[in-house]
Motif scaffolding. Sequence first.
Motif, mmCIF file in Angstrom:
data_model
loop_
_atom_site.group_PDB
_atom_site.id
_atom_site.type_symbol
_atom_site.label_atom_id
_atom_site.label_comp_id
_atom_site.label_asym_id
_atom_site.label_seq_id
_atom_site.Cartn_x
_atom_site.Cartn_y
_atom_site.Cartn_z
ATOM 1 N N TRP A 58 -29.633 46.982 -22.376
ATOM 2 C CA TRP A 58 -31.035 47.230 -22.050
ATOM 3 C C TRP A 58 -31.797 45.914 -22.054
ATOM 4 O O TRP A 58 -31.573 45.066 -22.908
ATOM 5 C CB TRP A 58 -31.656 48.193 -23.053
ATOM 6 C CG TRP A 58 -31.137 49.588 -22.944
ATOM 7 C CD1 TRP A 58 -30.148 50.161 -23.697
ATOM 8 C CD2 TRP A 58 -31.561 50.583 -22.022
ATOM 9 N NE1 TRP A 58 -29.927 51.452 -23.296
ATOM 10 C CE2 TRP A 58 -30.781 51.743 -22.268
ATOM 11 C CE3 TRP A 58 -32.522 50.613 -21.009
ATOM 12 C CZ2 TRP A 58 -30.938 52.918 -21.544
ATOM 13 C CZ3 TRP A 58 -32.675 51.785 -20.276
ATOM 14 C CH2 TRP A 58 -31.893 52.924 -20.545
ATOM 15 N N ILE A 76 -35.582 53.782 -9.707
ATOM 16 C CA ILE A 76 -35.111 54.690 -10.748
ATOM 17 C C ILE A 76 -34.443 55.927 -10.154
ATOM 18 O O ILE A 76 -33.714 56.645 -10.847
ATOM 19 C CB ILE A 76 -36.284 55.091 -11.684
ATOM 20 C CG1 ILE A 76 -35.735 55.611 -13.016
ATOM 21 C CG2 ILE A 76 -37.164 56.122 -11.030
ATOM 22 C CD1 ILE A 76 -36.809 55.876 -14.045
ATOM 23 N N HIS A 87 -31.817 52.733 -14.752
ATOM 24 C CA HIS A 87 -32.409 53.538 -15.821
ATOM 25 C C HIS A 87 -33.595 52.796 -16.430
ATOM 26 O O HIS A 87 -33.492 51.616 -16.765
ATOM 27 C CB HIS A 87 -31.373 53.825 -16.913
ATOM 28 C CG HIS A 87 -30.083 54.373 -16.377
ATOM 29 N ND1 HIS A 87 -29.858 55.716 -16.160
ATOM 30 C CD2 HIS A 87 -28.941 53.746 -16.001
ATOM 31 C CE1 HIS A 87 -28.646 55.893 -15.678
ATOM 32 N NE2 HIS A 87 -28.069 54.710 -15.573
ATOM 33 N N LEU A 88 -34.697 53.503 -16.558
ATOM 34 C CA LEU A 88 -35.890 52.992 -17.226
ATOM 35 C C LEU A 88 -36.284 53.991 -18.302
ATOM 36 O O LEU A 88 -36.389 55.186 -18.027
ATOM 37 C CB LEU A 88 -37.051 52.819 -16.239
ATOM 38 C CG LEU A 88 -37.061 51.555 -15.379
ATOM 39 C CD1 LEU A 88 -37.945 51.746 -14.162
ATOM 40 C CD2 LEU A 88 -37.553 50.372 -16.205
ATOM 41 N N MET A 89 -36.483 53.514 -19.510
ATOM 42 C CA MET A 89 -36.846 54.441 -20.568
ATOM 43 C C MET A 89 -37.866 53.818 -21.511
ATOM 44 O O MET A 89 -38.092 52.595 -21.495
ATOM 45 C CB MET A 89 -35.611 54.879 -21.357
ATOM 46 C CG MET A 89 -34.933 53.782 -22.159
ATOM 47 S SD MET A 89 -33.584 54.433 -23.201
ATOM 48 C CE MET A 89 -34.532 55.343 -24.443
ATOM 49 N N ALA A 90 -38.468 54.664 -22.299
ATOM 50 C CA ALA A 90 -39.421 54.209 -23.307
ATOM 51 C C ALA A 90 -38.670 53.700 -24.532
ATOM 52 O O ALA A 90 -37.556 54.139 -24.823
ATOM 53 C CB ALA A 90 -40.348 55.350 -23.710
ATOM 54 N N ASN A 91 -39.261 52.774 -25.215
ATOM 55 C CA ASN A 91 -38.755 52.355 -26.518
ATOM 56 C C ASN A 91 -39.277 53.364 -27.532
ATOM 57 O O ASN A 91 -40.474 53.403 -27.828
ATOM 58 C CB ASN A 91 -39.240 50.938 -26.861
ATOM 59 C CG ASN A 91 -38.591 50.398 -28.125
ATOM 60 O OD1 ASN A 91 -38.210 51.153 -29.007
ATOM 61 N ND2 ASN A 91 -38.467 49.082 -28.207
ATOM 62 N N LEU A 92 -38.380 54.197 -28.023
ATOM 63 C CA LEU A 92 -38.810 55.295 -28.885
ATOM 64 C C LEU A 92 -39.288 54.829 -30.248
ATOM 65 O O LEU A 92 -39.988 55.555 -30.947
ATOM 66 C CB LEU A 92 -37.652 56.298 -29.045
ATOM 67 C CG LEU A 92 -37.169 56.943 -27.730
ATOM 68 C CD1 LEU A 92 -36.036 57.909 -27.997
ATOM 69 C CD2 LEU A 92 -38.318 57.633 -27.017
ATOM 70 N N GLU A 104 -44.961 58.821 -18.206
ATOM 71 C CA GLU A 104 -44.404 58.211 -19.413
ATOM 72 C C GLU A 104 -44.337 56.702 -19.241
ATOM 73 O O GLU A 104 -43.970 56.202 -18.171
ATOM 74 C CB GLU A 104 -43.002 58.747 -19.687
ATOM 75 C CG GLU A 104 -42.342 58.173 -20.941
ATOM 76 C CD GLU A 104 -40.925 58.688 -21.141
ATOM 77 O OE1 GLU A 104 -40.426 58.601 -22.283
ATOM 78 O OE2 GLU A 104 -40.315 59.149 -20.160
ATOM 79 N N ASP A 114 -40.308 52.193 -9.654
ATOM 80 C CA ASP A 114 -40.408 53.644 -9.499
ATOM 81 C C ASP A 114 -39.428 54.139 -8.433
ATOM 82 O O ASP A 114 -38.802 55.202 -8.583
ATOM 83 C CB ASP A 114 -41.847 54.006 -9.110
ATOM 84 C CG ASP A 114 -42.121 55.496 -9.255
ATOM 85 O OD1 ASP A 114 -41.210 56.246 -9.671
ATOM 86 O OD2 ASP A 114 -43.253 55.919 -8.940
ATOM 87 N N ARG A 168 -42.580 53.354 -19.651
ATOM 88 C CA ARG A 168 -41.201 52.891 -19.798
ATOM 89 C C ARG A 168 -41.212 51.399 -20.133
ATOM 90 O O ARG A 168 -41.925 50.625 -19.490
ATOM 91 C CB ARG A 168 -40.410 53.123 -18.503
ATOM 92 C CG ARG A 168 -40.661 54.492 -17.823
ATOM 93 C CD ARG A 168 -39.976 55.624 -18.510
ATOM 94 N NE ARG A 168 -40.240 56.893 -17.845
ATOM 95 C CZ ARG A 168 -39.363 57.546 -17.088
ATOM 96 N NH1 ARG A 168 -38.143 57.048 -16.898
ATOM 97 N NH2 ARG A 168 -39.681 58.694 -16.535
ATOM 98 N N HIS A 169 -40.388 50.990 -21.098
ATOM 99 C CA HIS A 169 -40.411 49.616 -21.597
ATOM 100 C C HIS A 169 -39.141 48.828 -21.364
ATOM 101 O O HIS A 169 -39.164 47.599 -21.412
ATOM 102 C CB HIS A 169 -40.690 49.609 -23.113
ATOM 103 C CG HIS A 169 -41.889 50.393 -23.518
ATOM 104 N ND1 HIS A 169 -41.811 51.712 -23.959
ATOM 105 C CD2 HIS A 169 -43.198 50.052 -23.553
ATOM 106 C CE1 HIS A 169 -43.008 52.148 -24.244
ATOM 107 N NE2 HIS A 169 -43.894 51.181 -24.016
#
Length: 203
Positions: free
Chosen positions: A137, A163, A169-174, A193, A160, A195-196
């Motif tokens: 990541w 993805i 893959h783009l996701m948030a840092n939980l 959402e 955008d 995404r970071h």
Amino acid sequence: METQLTVRDQVSLFALMLVARPITNRELLDLAGLKITAEVRRRANRDVELISTTKRGSTYTHKLTAEGRNWCESALVAGRPDEAKFPAGALYAVLDSIGQYLVRADLKFDEFFQADLENWIRAIYAELTVRRTPGSWVKLSALRPWLEHVPRDVVDAELDRMIEQPDVHLMANLNRFRLEDEDRQAAVEIGGEMRHVLMIGAS
């Protein structure tokens, strides 16, 4: 200027013309089988700066300056240099055809040679993960400085779009407590959402 540049120098400038964006020697070697060496830069920048070089950490990127683009635009219709034999001579014949087409079509240089933003983002990701485990990541806060001259909304729209591809893959840092201000500022909003982090290469 032309008499000071070797055929290798000129081909190097044409390679930078083709990608139309900053590029590392690693990527340029894969793309065109050459590198922008210190000698190439010295000769290309002898009288006027044709190549701009920027250091990011331990990595150098190279791109044409405005003067470099002007040189390439003129060289496209200048014909084959006398010293350009096979196989370089064939390249100059192709470039001359492109140059003549641009003149006939009244197309501007920058309208024809444009950076492919997706390939650029993929190349940056590859550079940022070259010494890491495949499929790592990468923070968007690490990626965005490489694209500092591209409007943010253009980059966001491309992310955008990308993805939708199975290997992107783009996701948030939980872990919100580990988010720094630069991570929040670099985030892209997709599907409501933020995404970071980005990963490319694992479907």
